[in-house]
Motif scaffolding. Structure first.
Motif, mmCIF file in Angstrom:
data_model
loop_
_atom_site.group_PDB
_atom_site.id
_atom_site.type_symbol
_atom_site.label_atom_id
_atom_site.label_comp_id
_atom_site.label_asym_id
_atom_site.label_seq_id
_atom_site.Cartn_x
_atom_site.Cartn_y
_atom_site.Cartn_z
ATOM 1 N N ALA A 35 18.419 -9.832 6.671
ATOM 2 C CA ALA A 35 18.784 -8.586 5.980
ATOM 3 C C ALA A 35 18.765 -8.788 4.463
ATOM 4 C CB ALA A 35 20.162 -8.114 6.442
ATOM 5 N N MET A 36 19.288 -9.937 3.996
ATOM 6 C CA MET A 36 19.284 -10.224 2.557
ATOM 7 C C MET A 36 17.848 -10.301 2.030
ATOM 8 S SD MET A 36 22.495 -10.548 1.854
ATOM 9 C CE MET A 36 23.996 -10.845 2.755
ATOM 10 N N ARG A 37 16.975 -10.992 2.788
ATOM 11 C CA ARG A 37 15.585 -11.126 2.353
ATOM 12 C C ARG A 37 14.877 -9.771 2.330
ATOM 13 N NH1 ARG A 37 15.096 -15.194 6.486
ATOM 14 N NH2 ARG A 37 16.258 -16.971 5.754
ATOM 15 N N ASN A 38 15.198 -8.925 3.297
ATOM 16 C CA ASN A 38 14.600 -7.587 3.317
ATOM 17 C C ASN A 38 15.036 -6.780 2.100
ATOM 18 O OD1 ASN A 38 13.235 -8.078 5.690
ATOM 19 N ND2 ASN A 38 14.763 -7.097 6.990
ATOM 20 N N LEU A 39 16.303 -6.914 1.725
ATOM 21 C CA LEU A 39 16.794 -6.217 0.531
ATOM 22 C C LEU A 39 16.086 -6.727 -0.726
ATOM 23 C CD1 LEU A 39 20.574 -6.100 1.449
ATOM 24 C CD2 LEU A 39 19.031 -4.145 1.260
ATOM 25 N N ARG A 40 15.850 -8.038 -0.770
ATOM 26 C CA ARG A 40 15.115 -8.613 -1.907
ATOM 27 C C ARG A 40 13.692 -8.052 -1.950
ATOM 28 N NH1 ARG A 40 13.818 -14.664 -1.174
ATOM 29 N NH2 ARG A 40 12.531 -13.693 0.386
ATOM 30 N N ARG A 41 13.055 -8.001 -0.786
ATOM 31 C CA ARG A 41 11.687 -7.474 -0.715
ATOM 32 C C ARG A 41 11.638 -6.014 -1.183
ATOM 33 N NH1 ARG A 41 10.489 -6.597 4.914
ATOM 34 N NH2 ARG A 41 11.416 -4.614 4.391
ATOM 35 N N ASP A 42 12.615 -5.218 -0.728
ATOM 36 C CA ASP A 42 12.661 -3.810 -1.141
ATOM 37 C C ASP A 42 12.842 -3.683 -2.655
ATOM 38 O OD1 ASP A 42 12.396 -3.182 1.520
ATOM 39 O OD2 ASP A 42 14.510 -2.623 1.796
ATOM 40 N N ALA A 43 13.732 -4.486 -3.220
ATOM 41 C CA ALA A 43 13.977 -4.433 -4.672
ATOM 42 C C ALA A 43 12.707 -4.810 -5.425
ATOM 43 C CB ALA A 43 15.129 -5.374 -5.036
ATOM 44 N N ASN A 44 12.021 -5.866 -4.963
ATOM 45 C CA ASN A 44 10.783 -6.283 -5.629
ATOM 46 C C ASN A 44 9.708 -5.202 -5.510
ATOM 47 O OD1 ASN A 44 11.963 -8.662 -6.414
ATOM 48 N ND2 ASN A 44 11.052 -9.888 -4.778
ATOM 49 N N ALA A 45 9.653 -4.520 -4.386
ATOM 50 C CA ALA A 45 8.678 -3.441 -4.210
ATOM 51 C C ALA A 45 8.963 -2.306 -5.195
ATOM 52 C CB ALA A 45 8.717 -2.930 -2.771
ATOM 53 N N HIS A 46 10.244 -1.980 -5.379
ATOM 54 C CA HIS A 46 10.612 -0.941 -6.351
ATOM 55 C C HIS A 46 10.188 -1.354 -7.768
ATOM 56 C CE1 HIS A 46 12.701 1.959 -3.898
ATOM 57 N NE2 HIS A 46 13.456 1.019 -3.345
ATOM 58 N N LEU A 47 10.369 -2.657 -8.081
ATOM 59 C CA LEU A 47 9.970 -3.140 -9.403
ATOM 60 C C LEU A 47 8.455 -3.015 -9.594
ATOM 61 C CD1 LEU A 47 12.264 -6.292 -9.650
ATOM 62 C CD2 LEU A 47 12.427 -4.215 -11.037
ATOM 63 N N LYS A 48 7.684 -3.377 -8.586
ATOM 64 C CA LYS A 48 6.223 -3.267 -8.674
ATOM 65 C C LYS A 48 5.798 -1.811 -8.858
ATOM 66 C CE LYS A 48 4.824 -7.449 -6.210
ATOM 67 N NZ LYS A 48 5.197 -8.230 -7.351
ATOM 68 N N ASP A 49 6.481 -0.910 -8.130
ATOM 69 C CA ASP A 49 6.176 0.526 -8.287
ATOM 70 C C ASP A 49 6.473 0.983 -9.713
ATOM 71 O OD1 ASP A 49 5.424 0.599 -5.646
ATOM 72 O OD2 ASP A 49 7.315 1.507 -4.931
ATOM 73 N N ALA A 50 7.570 0.480 -10.278
ATOM 74 C CA ALA A 50 7.945 0.873 -11.635
ATOM 75 C C ALA A 50 6.910 0.377 -12.654
ATOM 76 C CB ALA A 50 9.330 0.336 -11.971
ATOM 77 N N VAL A 51 6.352 -0.830 -12.415
ATOM 78 C CA VAL A 51 5.321 -1.350 -13.310
ATOM 79 C C VAL A 51 4.070 -0.480 -13.211
ATOM 80 C CG1 VAL A 51 3.724 -3.279 -13.690
ATOM 81 C CG2 VAL A 51 6.149 -3.716 -13.381
ATOM 82 N N LYS A 52 3.681 -0.123 -11.982
ATOM 83 C CA LYS A 52 2.503 0.736 -11.783
ATOM 84 C C LYS A 52 2.682 2.087 -12.470
ATOM 85 C CE LYS A 52 0.875 -1.220 -7.443
ATOM 86 N NZ LYS A 52 0.821 -1.045 -5.984
ATOM 87 N N ALA A 53 3.903 2.608 -12.434
ATOM 88 C CA ALA A 53 4.184 3.910 -13.057
ATOM 89 C C ALA A 53 4.454 3.755 -14.562
ATOM 90 C CB ALA A 53 5.372 4.566 -12.369
#
Length: 185
Positions: A127-145
């Motif tokens: 669960a912790m790793r999934n939360l990390r993955r989700d946070a990193n995905a949000h960061l990548k989306d923010a860079v793209k935007a």
């Protein structure tokens, strides 16, 4: 945006850790504690309710739980609900008190419970790793935007990783404590 993401991620990790602690508390050791009966449901006038809503639950001694229903007709129902639960307990009625002795754990049962506890801990780590993955995905989306720079993303990912490491270490600490508790005779 990054600060908010870290706060949200940390909050979710804290919730996962609390859920793990709650699940570990349900795993029965040789000692009695009232939390063991938390998820036992009793039929009360046609609906299923937690046992704590129809009775007082106390510790009689270190290895015995006392359950005292508030209404006399509930004594048999409470006893049946505890017996039918998946806890492997054998309650006995003494007047208006239902005594629930904690049987001593065999070596084999202790090892089975340790496997269960390790599985719960691994689920918490995932669960912790999934939360990390989700946070990193949000960061990548923010860079793209173009909301944040790549340098900010990298720094934020490092901080999220440190957060993840801290919470995984806490999960491991909880696991070690529970294993030690289970192996005490």
């Amino acid at each position: 945006m990054i600060v908010e993401l870290k706060k949200t991620t940390e909050h979710k990790m804290q919730k996962s850790l609390e859920a793990l602690k709650h699940d570990l508390a349900k795993v029965r050791t040789g000692r009695a504690h009232t939390g063991i009966l938390d998820h036992v449901q009793v039929e009360y006038y046609g609906s299923m309710v937690p046992i704590s809503q129809v009775a007082n639950i106390t510790l009689v001694d270190a290895r015995t739980i006392g359950v005292q229903p508030w209404e006399k007709p509930m004594i048999a129902k409470v006893e049946k609900a505890i017996r039918d639960s998946d806890l492997g307990l054998n309650p006995a009625t003494m007047g208006e008190l239902v005594r629930v002795p904690m049987p001593a754990l065999t070596e084999e049962r202790r090892k089975e419970l340790i496997k269960v506890v390790r599985s719960e801990a691994e689920n918490a780590r995932v669960a912790m790793r999934n939360l990390r993955r989700d946070a990193n995905a949000h960061l990548k989306d923010a860079v793209k935007a173009k909301e944040i720079s790549e340098d900010d993303e990298r720094r934020a990912e490092e901080e999220v990783q440190k957060l993840t490491d801290r919470y995984v270490a806490e999960v491991d600490k909880q696991l070690a404590e529970k294993e030690k508790e289970l192996m005490l005779v």
